[in-house]
Design a protein around this motif. Structure first.
Motif, PDB file in Angstrom:
ATOM      1  N   PRO A  49      54.987  37.317 -29.487  1.00  0.00           N
ATOM      2  CA  PRO A  49      54.667  37.567 -28.078  1.00  0.00           C
ATOM      3  C   PRO A  49      53.534  36.663 -27.600  1.00  0.00           C
ATOM      4  O   PRO A  49      52.799  36.088 -28.405  1.00  0.00           O
ATOM      5  CB  PRO A  49      54.190  39.028 -28.095  1.00  0.00           C
ATOM      6  CG  PRO A  49      53.555  39.169 -29.439  1.00  0.00           C
ATOM      7  CD  PRO A  49      54.373  38.323 -30.379  1.00  0.00           C
ATOM      8  N   VAL A  50      53.437  36.532 -26.278  1.00  0.00           N
ATOM      9  CA  VAL A  50      52.351  35.771 -25.662  1.00  0.00           C
ATOM     10  C   VAL A  50      51.696  36.693 -24.651  1.00  0.00           C
ATOM     11  O   VAL A  50      52.371  37.498 -24.000  1.00  0.00           O
ATOM     12  CB  VAL A  50      52.925  34.518 -24.947  1.00  0.00           C
ATOM     13  CG1 VAL A  50      51.910  33.924 -23.991  1.00  0.00           C
ATOM     14  CG2 VAL A  50      53.374  33.490 -25.974  1.00  0.00           C
ATOM     15  N   ALA A  51      50.362  36.606 -24.532  1.00  0.00           N
ATOM     16  CA  ALA A  51      49.670  37.414 -23.526  1.00  0.00           C
ATOM     17  C   ALA A  51      48.997  36.501 -22.508  1.00  0.00           C
ATOM     18  O   ALA A  51      48.528  35.409 -22.848  1.00  0.00           O
ATOM     19  CB  ALA A  51      48.624  38.313 -24.193  1.00  0.00           C
ATOM     20  N   GLN A  82      49.546  34.424 -29.268  1.00  0.00           N
ATOM     21  CA  GLN A  82      48.771  33.523 -28.423  1.00  0.00           C
ATOM     22  C   GLN A  82      48.410  34.160 -27.089  1.00  0.00           C
ATOM     23  O   GLN A  82      49.123  35.022 -26.573  1.00  0.00           O
ATOM     24  CB  GLN A  82      49.572  32.241 -28.182  1.00  0.00           C
ATOM     25  CG  GLN A  82      49.794  31.452 -29.466  1.00  0.00           C
ATOM     26  CD  GLN A  82      50.514  30.156 -29.195  1.00  0.00           C
ATOM     27  OE1 GLN A  82      51.587  30.146 -28.603  1.00  0.00           O
ATOM     28  NE2 GLN A  82      49.900  29.044 -29.602  1.00  0.00           N
ATOM     29  N   ILE A  83      47.289  33.686 -26.555  1.00  0.00           N
ATOM     30  CA  ILE A  83      46.837  34.222 -25.266  1.00  0.00           C
ATOM     31  C   ILE A  83      46.392  33.081 -24.358  1.00  0.00           C
ATOM     32  O   ILE A  83      45.749  32.122 -24.819  1.00  0.00           O
ATOM     33  CB  ILE A  83      45.677  35.235 -25.459  1.00  0.00           C
ATOM     34  CG1 ILE A  83      45.146  35.729 -24.100  1.00  0.00           C
ATOM     35  CG2 ILE A  83      44.529  34.643 -26.291  1.00  0.00           C
ATOM     36  CD1 ILE A  83      44.187  36.901 -24.185  1.00  0.00           C
ATOM     37  N   ALA A  84      46.768  33.149 -23.078  1.00  0.00           N
ATOM     38  CA  ALA A  84      46.220  32.238 -22.071  1.00  0.00           C
ATOM     39  C   ALA A  84      45.026  32.998 -21.495  1.00  0.00           C
ATOM     40  O   ALA A  84      45.219  34.017 -20.823  1.00  0.00           O
ATOM     41  CB  ALA A  84      47.250  31.930 -20.992  1.00  0.00           C
ATOM     42  N   PRO A  85      43.787  32.540 -21.788  1.00  0.00           N
ATOM     43  CA  PRO A  85      42.606  33.327 -21.480  1.00  0.00           C
ATOM     44  C   PRO A  85      42.271  33.366 -19.985  1.00  0.00           C
ATOM     45  O   PRO A  85      42.742  32.537 -19.203  1.00  0.00           O
ATOM     46  CB  PRO A  85      41.481  32.600 -22.236  1.00  0.00           C
ATOM     47  CG  PRO A  85      42.107  31.483 -22.970  1.00  0.00           C
ATOM     48  CD  PRO A  85      43.450  31.247 -22.409  1.00  0.00           C
ATOM     49  N   ALA A  86      41.430  34.319 -19.629  1.00  0.00           N
ATOM     50  CA  ALA A  86      40.940  34.414 -18.250  1.00  0.00           C
ATOM     51  C   ALA A  86      39.552  33.765 -18.201  1.00  0.00           C
ATOM     52  O   ALA A  86      38.951  33.482 -19.237  1.00  0.00           O
ATOM     53  CB  ALA A  86      40.833  35.871 -17.833  1.00  0.00           C
ATOM     54  N   SER A  87      39.077  33.516 -16.987  1.00  0.00           N
ATOM     55  CA  SER A  87      37.682  33.107 -16.812  1.00  0.00           C
ATOM     56  C   SER A  87      37.244  33.659 -15.449  1.00  0.00           C
ATOM     57  O   SER A  87      38.095  33.991 -14.610  1.00  0.00           O
ATOM     58  CB  SER A  87      37.519  31.590 -16.828  1.00  0.00           C
ATOM     59  OG  SER A  87      38.122  31.029 -15.673  1.00  0.00           O
ATOM     60  N   LEU A  88      35.935  33.748 -15.257  1.00  0.00           N
ATOM     61  CA  LEU A  88      35.409  34.326 -14.010  1.00  0.00           C
ATOM     62  C   LEU A  88      35.892  33.569 -12.775  1.00  0.00           C
ATOM     63  O   LEU A  88      35.993  34.126 -11.681  1.00  0.00           O
ATOM     64  CB  LEU A  88      33.878  34.318 -14.032  1.00  0.00           C
ATOM     65  CG  LEU A  88      33.231  35.631 -14.454  1.00  0.00           C
ATOM     66  CD1 LEU A  88      31.719  35.502 -14.390  1.00  0.00           C
ATOM     67  CD2 LEU A  88      33.684  36.783 -13.570  1.00  0.00           C
ATOM     68  N   GLN A 148      45.877  29.937 -26.621  1.00  0.00           N
ATOM     69  CA  GLN A 148      44.990  29.863 -27.788  1.00  0.00           C
ATOM     70  C   GLN A 148      45.460  30.886 -28.812  1.00  0.00           C
ATOM     71  O   GLN A 148      45.986  31.943 -28.466  1.00  0.00           O
ATOM     72  CB  GLN A 148      43.553  30.188 -27.376  1.00  0.00           C
ATOM     73  CG  GLN A 148      42.982  29.191 -26.377  1.00  0.00           C
ATOM     74  CD  GLN A 148      41.483  29.071 -26.481  1.00  0.00           C
ATOM     75  OE1 GLN A 148      40.905  29.413 -27.507  1.00  0.00           O
ATOM     76  NE2 GLN A 148      40.854  28.575 -25.434  1.00  0.00           N
ATOM     77  N   ASP A 149      45.226  30.560 -30.084  1.00  0.00           N
ATOM     78  CA  ASP A 149      45.664  31.482 -31.143  1.00  0.00           C
ATOM     79  C   ASP A 149      44.664  32.610 -31.335  1.00  0.00           C
ATOM     80  O   ASP A 149      43.459  32.397 -31.288  1.00  0.00           O
ATOM     81  CB  ASP A 149      45.774  30.727 -32.480  1.00  0.00           C
ATOM     82  CG  ASP A 149      46.899  29.728 -32.459  1.00  0.00           C
ATOM     83  OD1 ASP A 149      46.774  28.690 -33.151  1.00  0.00           O
ATOM     84  OD2 ASP A 149      47.902  29.967 -31.756  1.00  0.00           O
TER      85      ASP A 149
END
Ligand SMILES: Nc1ncnc2c1ncn2[C@@H]1O[C@H](COP(=O)(O)OP(=O)(O)OP(=O)(O)O)[C@@H](O)[C@H]1O
Ligand SMILES: Nc1ncnc2c1ncn2[C@@H]1O[C@H](COP(=O)(O)OP(=O)(O)OP(=O)(O)O)[C@@H](O)[C@H]1O
Ligand SMILES: [Mg+2]
Ligand SMILES: [Mg+2]
Lengths: 254, 254
Positions: free
Chosen positions: B33-35, B81-87, B74-75
């Motif tokens: 899965p990917v988040a 894997q996750i596509a991260p958030a940022s402010l 990112q692993d």
């Protein structure tokens, strides 16, 4: 008397529960507090027993039609008054988001509304730093930051503290704040760990009173009443009574 | 495989905790899965062990610079894997709020990113129905709605269900959804009352699996790991394992 914004951008940390029960405690003590519900979800409005209102009778009418705040106040069963929220408030970010004066509407409205100058005013905010919350923060003399005793909640406080410091510089005035540890489960080591981390970082900003996890606090809103009316002998009632006393005696509402 | 948006406009009901542990369970089951973290507060990013990223390496880069999603992945320590958030994501409502095409950017991005078409995709949303969440809902094949077993949480579900029905009409397609009862404290009558009310109103939309209140679920994010790695024998691990199985077998991820 002080205008107090109750805010934390983390969801579900007890902002509404704190607003409801501190306002009720201030009311029991005879100080005639007023609450403003600035969360489009209107949970304080619901929990206070006022229930759903049309947008013309809510804070949306103040922002959209300049209806004086004092005309929006409704009585709760205990006697304190609330200016209710409505879903219409959700559109304000889209409507006013780009207007630089939009964030100081509430401050002006409170200054012009002499009827409200004697009362402690508690403002319940939604978990987002948008136009509504900025109105609350710019109108506020104090900020009360509930933090639930868990890790993801801890992250939010540090960011919020920095955001308030930035705001202080922009406004060239201090925004005194207190951090309130809520939903404290005394059987969990995690609760104490989080509390210690907060104490290390924020020292005397942390309220001495901790609000324990207590089902009475989760249940009273179902009946549209505060915890003192729901179960005056509960630990939830004791904790919020102690908190209101601590804040009062330290001059937080002065 | 399905794109699942995890959303409830009520704060603190377990959206992030659900996203983390369902994704982990799907990963353990070998489904790759990917988040996607669409909450500017980045709690899923933090809880997954990825920690803070610059805005150029986050979902903000997808929305602002059209960076392909696959380049943002990112692993995590477990391997999903996750596509991260940022402010930086917080500014999107102001930047894109008025652009009618802004809400379908993610749907297009996922369609164009062939690398992602085989995986179940879990999207963590913030507690607000703004541009970010609309992107998630328009891109979603399914919506998973965590609801914590308390009264103020119950209020939100009814509104959300109506909002999804309105969206279905606008998009001329169904948005299958499931409601997940979380933070269920089996010692409180309130938990059962809330569960019964949800069952009466939403029937089979309610997942059979209930996630119990369990400190392991609140603690694993501190270590940047999922509950299975933190304490595989905890009731939290058992509950999320059972939930992933129930959703999988009912075709929710198909
Ligand atoms: N000390 C406590 N003990 C038990 N339940 C609590 C306590 N404090 C809050 N709750 C319950 O937890 C839930 C979240 O609290 P509340 O709604 O006050 O948080 P909030 O910060 O206002 O949330 P939001 O970000 O959605 O506005 C509510 O159902 C509330 O009744
Ligand atoms: N079943 C559970 N048992 C114990 N703690 C839990 C459980 N579910 C969530 N929590 C804790 O409760 C807090 C709120 O959960 P979480 O952050 O997942 O909610 P959320 O809906 O994503 O919140 P937000 O609206 O702020 O995004 C977190 O600290 C989390 O660790
Ligand atoms: Mg609230
Ligand atoms: Mg979250």
């Amino acid at each position: 008397m002080a205008v107090v914004a109750v805010f934390n951008q983390k969801g579900g940390v007890g902002k509404t529960t704190t607003c409801l029960n501190v306002t009720a405690a201030l009311s029991i003590a005879g100080t005639n507090p007023v609450a403003l519900d600035l969360d489009p979800q209107g949970h304080l409005t619901l929990a206070s027993g006022v229930g759903h209102v049309t947008s013309d009778h809510s804070m949306a009418a103040f922002f959209n039609h300049k209806t004086p705040l004092v005309q929006l106040l409704q009585d709760t069963s205990r006697g304190w008054q609330i200016a209710p929220a409505s879903l219409e408030l959700a559109k304000l970010d889209a409507l006013l988001g780009s207007d630089p004066h939009a964030a100081s509407l509430l401050k002006k409205g409170l200054q012009e509304d002499l009827a409200l100058t004697g009362a402690p005013i508690m403002i319940d905010c939604c978990p987002m730093l948008g136009v509504l919350t900025l109105n609350a923060l710019l109108a506020a003399d104090r900020v009360l930051v509930p933090v639930s005793a868990d890790f993801l909640s801890l992250q939010g406080v540090q960011r919020l503290d920095s955001a308030l410091n930035v705001l202080e510089k922009k406004l060239s005035r201090k925004i005194p704040r207190r951090i309130l540890v809520t939903r404290f489960d005394s059987r969990r080591k995690l609760s104490y760990d989080i509390y210690d981390k907060l104490r290390d970082q924020f020292g005397s900003l942390i309220c001495n009173t901790r609000i324990g996890e207590n089902v009475a606090l989760a249940t009273s809103p179902m009946h549209g009443i505060d915890v003192f009316e729901y179960d005056n002998h509960s630990t939830g009632a004791a904790d919020y009574r102690a908190l209101a006393k601590e804040l009062w005696e330290s001059g937080f509402f002065a």
